[in-house]
Write a protein that holds these residues in place. Structure first.
Motif, PDB file in Angstrom:
ATOM      1  N   GLY A 239       0.783  -1.236   0.000  1.00  0.00           N
ATOM      2  CA  GLY A 239       0.000   0.000   0.000  1.00  0.00           C
ATOM      3  C   GLY A 239       0.813   1.284   0.000  1.00  0.00           C
ATOM      4  N   ILE A 240       2.105   1.195  -0.297  1.00  0.00           N
ATOM      5  CA  ILE A 240       2.925   2.423  -0.372  1.00  0.00           C
ATOM      6  C   ILE A 240       2.809   2.996  -1.791  1.00  0.00           C
ATOM      7  N   GLN A 241       2.412   4.269  -1.884  1.00  0.00           N
ATOM      8  CA  GLN A 241       2.306   4.950  -3.188  1.00  0.00           C
ATOM      9  C   GLN A 241       3.698   5.335  -3.662  1.00  0.00           C
ATOM     10  N   HIS A 242       3.950   5.190  -4.972  1.00  0.00           N
ATOM     11  CA  HIS A 242       5.255   5.586  -5.510  1.00  0.00           C
ATOM     12  C   HIS A 242       5.126   5.896  -6.988  1.00  0.00           C
ATOM     13  N   HIS A 243       6.242   6.324  -7.593  1.00  0.00           N
ATOM     14  CA  HIS A 243       6.186   6.775  -8.994  1.00  0.00           C
ATOM     15  C   HIS A 243       6.286   5.625 -10.001  1.00  0.00           C
ATOM     16  N   PHE A 244       6.731   4.441  -9.566  1.00  0.00           N
ATOM     17  CA  PHE A 244       6.990   3.341 -10.506  1.00  0.00           C
ATOM     18  C   PHE A 244       5.675   2.773 -11.067  1.00  0.00           C
ATOM     19  N   LEU A 245       5.637   2.594 -12.383  1.00  0.00           N
ATOM     20  CA  LEU A 245       4.438   2.034 -13.025  1.00  0.00           C
ATOM     21  C   LEU A 245       4.692   0.652 -13.601  1.00  0.00           C
ATOM     22  N   ASP A 246       5.769   0.506 -14.391  1.00  0.00           N
ATOM     23  CA  ASP A 246       5.974  -0.768 -15.086  1.00  0.00           C
ATOM     24  C   ASP A 246       7.413  -0.842 -15.599  1.00  0.00           C
ATOM     25  N   THR A 247       7.884  -2.057 -15.816  1.00  0.00           N
ATOM     26  CA  THR A 247       9.193  -2.258 -16.450  1.00  0.00           C
ATOM     27  C   THR A 247       8.953  -2.410 -17.949  1.00  0.00           C
ATOM     28  N   VAL A 248       9.718  -1.673 -18.774  1.00  0.00           N
ATOM     29  CA  VAL A 248       9.496  -1.788 -20.226  1.00  0.00           C
ATOM     30  C   VAL A 248      10.615  -2.499 -20.965  1.00  0.00           C
ATOM     31  N   SER A 249      11.816  -2.530 -20.368  1.00  0.00           N
ATOM     32  CA  SER A 249      12.904  -3.273 -21.000  1.00  0.00           C
ATOM     33  C   SER A 249      13.880  -3.617 -19.897  1.00  0.00           C
TER      34      SER A 249
END
Ligand code: TMP
Length: 239
Positions: free
Chosen positions: A65-75
């Protein structure tokens, strides 16, 4: 999602726009620096390792439940993140004495601290990122008291989450550094990276260092240390 215009280059990462206004493209470089950029090297493969390790930690934090800037790994060396304006503060959390704490207070490296310590550093290369008090932060208007209280609470929660995840993997979490940023709605959240560049990790059995101190202290085997961390986390495959 397409990689767009180049925005910013830091010591260890490059930031680009994407074709979506709410998403940025973050690329982890192989460059290693220490002592405010005075010591430099290129460690081939560090970018991939830090991308995988940082993605693993952010995914773990999401589950808690910690909010952060990371969304997804793309490469293998790139990830998507939310755009945030980073506050000029480094939030350092320590459970065991090492590094600048030993130099500042004369403690022996490895001394277990009686309680988890949170410190603030002013991100200013020209000043050498000095340790600052909450009064200094108010004086320079770097963050509000409410923002400081939020970051301290988050930092302590993150310490507990990371420590509990790492202990069964035989990794001692000595200390780490966090950065926080404000999104377009003024919401403060964890940003930057969580990797062996920004944490101290020791092997529980031998005390062996598996983080950037190997580079800072010319111990050799820096990437082997990072690789060992990634393998113990499960090779980046699952949290
Ligand atoms: P320190 O003991 O050198 O103050 O470092 C404390 C923690 O912060 C350690 O885990 C390494 C990390 N750190 C960074 O991520 N960036 C920095 O510029 C510095 C000085 C430390």
């Amino acid at each position: 999602m397409k990689k767009g215009e180049f925005l910013y280059e830091g010591k260890a990462k490059r930031l680009y726009k994407t074709d979506h206004p709410d998403v940025l493209w973050l690329e982890y470089k192989d460059d290693a620096t220490a002592f405010n950029g005075q010591k430099r090297a290129s460690l081939t493969g560090k970018g991939q390792l830090n991308n995988a390790i940082s993605s693993w930690f952010f995914t773990l934090l999401s589950r808690h439940g910690i909010q952060h800037h990371f969304l997804d790994t793309v490469s293998d060396r790139e990830q998507l993140v939310r755009p945030v304006t980073i506050l000029p503060l480094e939030v350092v959390v320590r459970a065991i004495a090492a590094g600048s704490l030993c130099r500042r207070l004369g403690l022996a490296e490895g001394t277990k601290l009686p309680h988890v310590l949170v410190e603030w550093y002013y991100k200013d290369d020209a000043l050498g990122d000095p340790l600052v008090t909450e009064d200094h932060i108010a004086l320079l208007q770097l963050a509000t008291p409410v923002q400081l209280a939020f970051m301290k609470d988050q930092a302590l929660q993150i310490h507990t989450i990371l420590q509990q995840a790492l202990e069964p993997k035989g990794i001692v979490l000595v200390d780490f550094k966090l950065e926080f940023g404000l999104d377009a709605n003024g919401r403060l959240m964890l940003a930057d990276e969580i990797s062996p560049d920004t944490c101290r990790f020791w092997d529980a059995a031998s005390g062996k260092k598996m983080d950037k101190d190997r580079f800072r202290q010319d111990l050799g085997g820096t990437l082997e240390g990072y690789q060992e961390i990634l393998e113990r986390l499960g090779g980046g495959a699952n949290v």
